[in-house]
Design an enzyme around this catalytic site. Structure first.
Site, PDB file in Angstrom:
ATOM      1  N   ASP A 136      -1.638   1.930   2.353  1.00  0.00           N
ATOM      2  CA  ASP A 136      -0.662   1.435   3.315  1.00  0.00           C
ATOM      3  C   ASP A 136      -1.140   1.587   4.757  1.00  0.00           C
ATOM      4  O   ASP A 136      -1.818   2.555   5.089  1.00  0.00           O
ATOM      5  CB  ASP A 136       0.653   2.215   3.124  1.00  0.00           C
ATOM      6  CG  ASP A 136       1.840   1.454   3.679  1.00  0.00           C
ATOM      7  OD1 ASP A 136       1.694   0.261   4.000  1.00  0.00           O
ATOM      8  OD2 ASP A 136       2.913   2.066   3.794  1.00  0.00           O
ATOM      9  N   HIS A 180      -6.143  -6.068   6.323  1.00  0.00           N
ATOM     10  CA  HIS A 180      -6.470  -6.045   4.890  1.00  0.00           C
ATOM     11  C   HIS A 180      -7.984  -6.105   4.704  1.00  0.00           C
ATOM     12  O   HIS A 180      -8.540  -5.396   3.874  1.00  0.00           O
ATOM     13  CB  HIS A 180      -5.807  -7.214   4.152  1.00  0.00           C
ATOM     14  CG  HIS A 180      -4.305  -7.196   4.243  1.00  0.00           C
ATOM     15  ND1 HIS A 180      -3.572  -6.065   3.996  1.00  0.00           N
ATOM     16  CD2 HIS A 180      -3.406  -8.165   4.569  1.00  0.00           C
ATOM     17  CE1 HIS A 180      -2.275  -6.340   4.163  1.00  0.00           C
ATOM     18  NE2 HIS A 180      -2.161  -7.605   4.513  1.00  0.00           N
ATOM     19  N   LEU A 209     -16.018   6.469 -14.199  1.00  0.00           N
ATOM     20  CA  LEU A 209     -14.663   6.457 -13.632  1.00  0.00           C
ATOM     21  C   LEU A 209     -13.889   5.195 -14.038  1.00  0.00           C
ATOM     22  O   LEU A 209     -14.459   4.109 -14.103  1.00  0.00           O
ATOM     23  CB  LEU A 209     -14.792   6.538 -12.101  1.00  0.00           C
ATOM     24  CG  LEU A 209     -13.553   6.442 -11.220  1.00  0.00           C
ATOM     25  CD1 LEU A 209     -13.763   7.280  -9.961  1.00  0.00           C
ATOM     26  CD2 LEU A 209     -13.252   4.999 -10.823  1.00  0.00           C
TER      27      LEU A 209
HETATM   28  C1  IPE Z   1      -1.432  -2.752   2.980  1.00  0.00           C
HETATM   29  O1  IPE Z   1      -0.788  -2.337   4.120  1.00  0.00           O
HETATM   30  C2  IPE Z   1      -0.561  -2.832   1.762  1.00  0.00           C
HETATM   31  C3  IPE Z   1      -0.660  -4.136   1.026  1.00  0.00           C
HETATM   32  C4  IPE Z   1       0.391  -4.687   0.485  1.00  0.00           C
HETATM   33  C5  IPE Z   1      -1.937  -4.800   0.846  1.00  0.00           C
HETATM   34  P1  IPE Z   1       0.475  -3.071   4.766  1.00  0.00           P
HETATM   35  O2  IPE Z   1       0.224  -4.534   4.807  1.00  0.00           O
HETATM   36  O3  IPE Z   1       1.704  -2.614   4.073  1.00  0.00           O
HETATM   37  O4  IPE Z   1       0.444  -2.490   6.253  1.00  0.00           O
HETATM   38  P2  IPE Z   1       1.682  -2.095   7.176  1.00  0.00           P
HETATM   39  O5  IPE Z   1       2.538  -1.165   6.373  1.00  0.00           O
HETATM   40  O6  IPE Z   1       2.377  -3.353   7.536  1.00  0.00           O
HETATM   41  O7  IPE Z   1       1.025  -1.422   8.346  1.00  0.00           O
HETATM   42 MG    MG Z   2       3.130  -1.188   4.410  1.00  0.00          MG
END
Ligand code: IPE
Ligand code: MG
Length: 225
Positions: free
Chosen positions: A2, A19, A114
């Site tokens: 996140d 991303h 893994l």
């Molecule tokens: C990545 O972070 C999580 C995914 C769904 C790929 P976010 O896209 O939730 O980033 P924030 O929370 O808006 O900063």
């Molecule tokens: Mg998020």
């Protein structure tokens, strides 16, 4: 994983750049976990709730995950990593992406290193609903915890010892609801693209310092007396 969006916004970049930056963090942390001898490493890549995001971001994430699968499966295979997926295969997941996932799983099926599990179109409640549906469809009359566990997306996946949530959020957000009954939760302020090997080590150290009693009074991992 996140915090990608906030990482990008802080830099005046489009969320999708966050991303992209998160990919590097993912493979660095995966390397770190692999080197430490972690047997099972699971990431939450796309939730059943993420479809609510703007269509451009959803499309980006679908394509992005497909490209990662294509671009990384050989390398992971050479490193003896076994790739698996958990999540719902509904019609919203493009067939091309499903095929890529199936290829990656088949290619790495017999690897003994893994296990790298990607939770994609995953929701903990959806997983439980799907498990219950399968149990009902099978005509099962008596249900135990084992019955539920055997009908989860990956019955072989052990319950996680440690769950790390990044970006200073203190929620479970529908992740592995059944499986994390006794997991240790570690929260990190780092946004995912900034999360690296050192953060992983810090989280594992915090985990090691915890006392796990599973409802009893002693940690079964510690010797008594
Ligand atoms: C990545 O972070 C999580 C995914 C769904 C790929 P976010 O896209 O939730 O980033 P924030 O929370 O808006 O900063
Ligand atoms: Mg998020």
């Amino acid at each position: 994983m996140d915090g990608n969006g906030r990482w990008a916004e802080q830099r005046g970049l489009p969320r999708t750049d966050g991303h992209t930056a998160g990919e590097q963090a993912l493979f660095e942390v995966l390397d770190g976990a692999d080197e430490l001898g972690v047997g099972w490493f699971t990431v939450y890549a796309f939730s059943t709730e993420n479809w609510r995001r703007p269509v451009e971001e959803v499309e980006f994430l679908l394509r992005f995950n497909e490209e990662i699968m294509l671009g990384r499966q050989e390398e992971l295979h050479e490193r003896n990593i076994r790739i698996r997926f958990i999540g719902r295969r509904d019609r919203r997941v493009p067939r091309r992406l499903v095929r890529r996932m199936e290829e990656a799983v088949a290619l790495t099926r017999d690897n003994t290193g893994l296990t790298f599990t990607i939770a994609f179109n995953y929701g903990g409640r959806a997983e439980l609903v799907d498990a219950v549906q399968r149990i009902v469809d099978a005509g099962t009359k008596r249900v135990s915890e084992k019955t539920i566990a055997r009908n989860l997306y990956d019955p072989e996946m052990p319950d996680p010892d440690l769950v790390i949530r990044t970006s200073g959020e203190y929620r479970v957000s529908n992740f592995l609801l059944w499986e994390l009954a006794y997991s240790e939760l570690v929260f990190s302020e780092a946004l995912w693209p900034d999360f690296g090997r050192q953060h992983l080590y810090t989280a594992i150290k915090e985990f090691q310092d915890r006392d796990r009693r599973y409802g009893g009074i002693v940690d079964p991992g510690e010797s008594i007396g």
